[in-house]
Design an enzyme around this catalytic site. Structure first.
Site, PDB file in Angstrom:
ATOM      1  CB  CYS A   2      -0.877   0.049   1.245  1.00  0.00           C
ATOM      2  SG  CYS A   2      -1.982  -1.358   1.358  1.00  0.00           S
ATOM      3  NE  ARG A  27       4.754   1.851  -1.107  1.00  0.00           N
ATOM      4  CZ  ARG A  27       5.539   1.987  -0.053  1.00  0.00           C
ATOM      5  NH1 ARG A  27       6.684   2.619  -0.189  1.00  0.00           N
ATOM      6  NH2 ARG A  27       5.205   1.521   1.128  1.00  0.00           N
ATOM      7  CD1 TRP A  75       0.192  -5.837  -3.533  1.00  0.00           C
ATOM      8  CD2 TRP A  75       0.292  -6.505  -1.406  1.00  0.00           C
ATOM      9  NE1 TRP A  75       0.789  -7.069  -3.516  1.00  0.00           N
ATOM     10  CE2 TRP A  75       0.865  -7.514  -2.227  1.00  0.00           C
ATOM     11  CE3 TRP A  75       0.243  -6.720  -0.029  1.00  0.00           C
ATOM     12  CZ2 TRP A  75       1.390  -8.697  -1.707  1.00  0.00           C
ATOM     13  CZ3 TRP A  75       0.760  -7.901   0.486  1.00  0.00           C
ATOM     14  CH2 TRP A  75       1.316  -8.871  -0.351  1.00  0.00           C
ATOM     15  CG  ASN A 100       1.616   0.660   4.254  1.00  0.00           C
ATOM     16  OD1 ASN A 100       1.359  -0.542   4.192  1.00  0.00           O
ATOM     17  ND2 ASN A 100       2.826   1.152   4.047  1.00  0.00           N
ATOM     18  N   GLY A 101      -0.442  -1.099   6.409  1.00  0.00           N
ATOM     19  CA  GLY A 101      -0.099  -1.921   7.567  1.00  0.00           C
ATOM     20  C   GLY A 101      -1.185  -2.955   7.804  1.00  0.00           C
ATOM     21  CD  GLU A 482      17.772 -12.924  -7.157  1.00  0.00           C
ATOM     22  OE1 GLU A 482      17.231 -13.416  -6.166  1.00  0.00           O
ATOM     23  OE2 GLU A 482      17.377 -11.862  -7.673  1.00  0.00           O
ATOM     24  CE  LYS A 486      14.450 -10.993  -9.594  1.00  0.00           C
ATOM     25  NZ  LYS A 486      15.132 -10.721  -8.385  1.00  0.00           N
ATOM     26  CD  GLU A 489      10.790 -11.732  -7.758  1.00  0.00           C
ATOM     27  OE1 GLU A 489      10.617 -11.127  -6.712  1.00  0.00           O
ATOM     28  OE2 GLU A 489      11.830 -11.577  -8.455  1.00  0.00           O
ATOM     29  CG  HIS A 505      19.948 -37.101  -3.392  1.00  0.00           C
ATOM     30  ND1 HIS A 505      20.216 -38.411  -3.098  1.00  0.00           N
ATOM     31  CD2 HIS A 505      21.156 -36.487  -3.468  1.00  0.00           C
ATOM     32  CE1 HIS A 505      21.526 -38.581  -2.960  1.00  0.00           C
ATOM     33  NE2 HIS A 505      22.112 -37.422  -3.196  1.00  0.00           N
ATOM     34  CE  LYS A 604      12.165  -2.504  -5.663  1.00  0.00           C
ATOM     35  NZ  LYS A 604      12.930  -3.613  -6.239  1.00  0.00           N
TER      36      LYS A 604
HETATM   37  C1  G6P Z   1       9.822  -8.129  -1.959  1.00  0.00           C
HETATM   38  C2  G6P Z   1      10.420  -7.683  -3.277  1.00  0.00           C
HETATM   39  C3  G6P Z   1      11.724  -8.421  -3.506  1.00  0.00           C
HETATM   40  C4  G6P Z   1      12.674  -8.210  -2.339  1.00  0.00           C
HETATM   41  C5  G6P Z   1      12.017  -8.595  -1.006  1.00  0.00           C
HETATM   42  C6  G6P Z   1      12.858  -8.126   0.171  1.00  0.00           C
HETATM   43  O1  G6P Z   1       9.432  -9.445  -2.021  1.00  0.00           O
HETATM   44  O2  G6P Z   1       9.532  -7.938  -4.324  1.00  0.00           O
HETATM   45  O3  G6P Z   1      12.330  -7.920  -4.681  1.00  0.00           O
HETATM   46  O4  G6P Z   1      13.809  -8.983  -2.519  1.00  0.00           O
HETATM   47  O5  G6P Z   1      10.757  -7.946  -0.884  1.00  0.00           O
HETATM   48  O6  G6P Z   1      12.887  -6.722   0.159  1.00  0.00           O
HETATM   49  P1  G6P Z   1      14.022  -5.843   0.760  1.00  0.00           P
HETATM   50  O7  G6P Z   1      13.605  -4.424   0.472  1.00  0.00           O
HETATM   51  O8  G6P Z   1      14.037  -6.134   2.232  1.00  0.00           O
HETATM   52  O9  G6P Z   1      15.299  -6.213   0.109  1.00  0.00           O
END
Ligand code: G6P
Length: 609
Positions: A2, A27, A75, A100-101, A482, A486, A489, A505, A604
């Protein structure tokens, strides 16, 4: 997650609110809304399920005019994304609020409110706040009502509230979720982060935990958690209003992938003097703390967690210091045994991730030697509340899927490893070798970006796939993790990462012609082992996509596509091999027509638990 914007000014605030919402889009959100108090002292609200652009179209047709207003991107957490759940929420045409929260005791509060006659209009936890404020008004001052209502709340909140009976007063509060105040000339603003307000001000006050701000056009009074009036410093932001443009790239993510050579250079700049790591890059007290470190605990979420995993390989190998890495949402809810002399390191792009922050606050009470944050946002809660800080200086990252923030976190972590190794008798020669490796990064990253077209072509093989497997070994295993993150995501292809030695395994059972297998294969001490693992894939008809270096002696052949992206192997491999995987995920998502910068259901900055 949010986003909040609010303004009290002498001019019409709707355009400011709308522009602020556009700037918070990165965000992640699913609905949006705005409310103002008009000249007839009446609340006017427009909400939409969907994008800020749709809200803007509605406001074009039916403008909202007012000198005070609040706006929000939602969100969904409690209640599905739809108009009735979108903020601002209004109680009895009198109070409007954005939040927000997460309010954890919303169910019991809702029950009490229903019993005392409040109608409930949404499925959100937020609506109980606006009702609680209205109930507390009862002839009292607006600010006092917010004081009293927030006392009933359990959980996290950043809120902005307006009241038709006091149409010049905006009240803002924060506990557990971020909120900044923008200081204008004869006007004030509030927002979830500074980006939202850059077109209207460069001056910001960061509210602290428990603060409540009483804001009118020409006066700001901040009360701390004990309700004492406090002075909070005004910070001047050096970011320019156009920081968030795409500079000709189709997506922010692509821009951010391609800006990695400069971002990496910026995170190294000023941190190395005469081939030596400058310990003050971590804060004044770093040298003293580092000399006492016996072990390291790293805590983070998502991509930042993967950076921590890579660092643990470096730390044990280069600095001989034991290191343990944990996901913040797990660490915060279990009992950990903390050995004497353990440095707590949190990693976060935003510095506002709720679980990472909670882990830091727990760590501060748990007997760690000291706390260090590796973070990209100077004025975030994480940097403000940690003893030591390394700022990654990557510049704002807008794409939800983290790219340059990750590679610059790795730069910070490598510098940390070398700094800690120095306190364990690292020779000057070795330090200078490590520094040279680091300094070679921008040029080598640039070189890898030139494989863009080859990777784009490779991506076309993935458009009809539903699953993918990523393999790596050693410090390249977190790189594979990672890469898989990606891909899932942004392209929504199910992807898993495995240590290549684990293939037999379990995951080997899944391998067939429909399961592409991506491997990161630098010429390290595990290369021959990895090659055997890849043979196991080929023998089952699995198609291989291998990123290797010139000396890996792996060529393309039937069912194997190899890209030799690097000329040599050293400790920089995890940083360099991340880049082709970012590009692969990006181009697969482009082919699939996905919403790359704002993938569905993701945010984000995850400021709620
Ligand atoms: C969200 C974002 C990711 C990020 C993660 C941790 O899931 O989409 O891209 O890696 O939060 O966020 P931070 O700001 O703590 O690195």
């Amino acid at each position: 997650m949010c986003g909040i914007v609010g303004a009290v000014a002498q001019r019409d605030v709707s355009p400011i609110l709308l522009e602020g919402l556009k700037r918070l889009e990165y965000r992640g959100y699913d609905s949006a809304g705005v409310a103002v108090i008009d000249e007839n002292r009446s609340l006017q609200r427009t909400r939409v399920q969907g994008k800020v652009g749709q809200l803007a179209d509605m406001l074009d047709t039916n403008p909202l005019d007012g000198h005070i207003g609040i706006a929000h991107t939602r969100w969904a957490t409690h209640g599905k994304p739809d108009v009735k759940n979108a903020h601002p929420h209004i109680c009895k045409d009198t109070i409007a609020l954005v939040h927000n929260g997460i309010i954890e005791n919303h169910e019991s509060l809702r029950k009490q409110q229903q019993q005392s006659g409040f109608e409930i209009h949404s499925e959100t936890d937020t609506e109980v706040i606006v009702n609680a404020i209205y109930a507390c008004l009862d002839g009292k001052d607006f600010l006092q009502a917010v004081f009293n209502a927030t006392e009933q709340l359990e959980g996290a909140y950043a809120i902005g509230v307006i009241n038709v009976n006091e149409p010049e007063r905006l009240i803002a509060a924060r506990k557990g979720s971020p909120l900044v105040i923008g200081v204008g000339i004869g006007e004030y603003f509030i927002a979830s982060d500074v980006f939202a307000l850059l077109p209207v001000t460069q001056q910001f006050i960061f509210l602290e935990e428990g603060d409540i701000a009483d804001i009118t056009r020409d006066k700001l009074i901040i009360y701390d958690a004990d309700r004492r009036v406090v002075d909070r410093k005004i910070n001047i932001s050096e970011l320019s209003a156009d920081v968030a443009d795409k500079s000709g790239y189709r997506h922010y993510m692509l821009k951010e992938i391609f800006s990695q050579p400069e971002a990496i250079a910026a995170s190294i700049e000023g941190r190395i003097h005469d081939d030596k790591v400058a310990l003050d890059a971590f804060g004044e007290n770093a040298e003293k703390v580092f000399s006492q470190v016996k072990s390291v605990k790293i805590v983070a979420c998502g991509t930042s967690y993967h950076a921590g995993l890579i660092a643990s390989y470096w730390l044990e190998e280069i600095a001989d210091i034991p290191c343990n890495v944990e996901i913040a949402s797990e660490f915060r809810y279990r009992k950990s045994v903390i050995q004497e002399g353990t440095l707590f390191v949190s990693i976060s792009q935003s510095g506002e991730t709720a679980d990472t922050l909670a882990a830091l606050y727990l760590a501060k009470q748990s007997g760690f030697l000291s706390t260090l944050a590796i973070c990209n946002v100077a004025e975030s809660s994480l940097t403000r509340d940690s003893d030591l800080v390394f700022l990654t200086n990557a510049g704002p990252e807008i794409g939800v899927a983290s790219t340059k923030a990750f590679t610059t976190q790795l730069v910070g972590l490598f510098l940390l490893v070398v700094a800690l190794a120095k306190s364990q008798d690292l020779s000057e020669q070795a330090e200078s070798d490590y520094v040279k490796q680091l300094m070679s990064l921008p040029g080598r990253a640039n070189h890898i970006l030139q494989y863009k077209e080859a990777i784009e072509t490779m991506a076309s093989d993935f458009s009809d796939k539903h699953h993918a497997l990523f393999l790596g070994r050693g410090s390249l295993l977190p790189v594979a993790m990672e890469g898989a993150l990606k891909l899932k995501e942004i392209s929504y292809i199910h992807a898993e990462a495995y240590a290549a030695g684990e293939l037999k395994h379990g995951p080997l059972a899944l391998v067939d012609a429909d399961m592409p297998v991506i491997a990161v294969a630098p010429n390290d001490h595990l290369l021959e082992k990895l090659k055997s693992n890849l043979q196991e894939v080929r023998a089952r008809g699995g198609k291989l996509y291998v990123f290797a270096d010139k000396h890996s002696q792996m060529d393309s052949s039937e069912g194997v596509q190899t890209l030799q992206i690097s000329n040599e192997y050293d400790y920089m491999a995890p940083i360099l091999y991340t880049i082709p995987l970012q590009l692969l995920a990006y181009y697969v998502a482009v082919i699939k027509g996905a919403d790359i910068d704002q993938p569905r259901n993701l945010a984000k900055s995850v400021t709620v638990e």
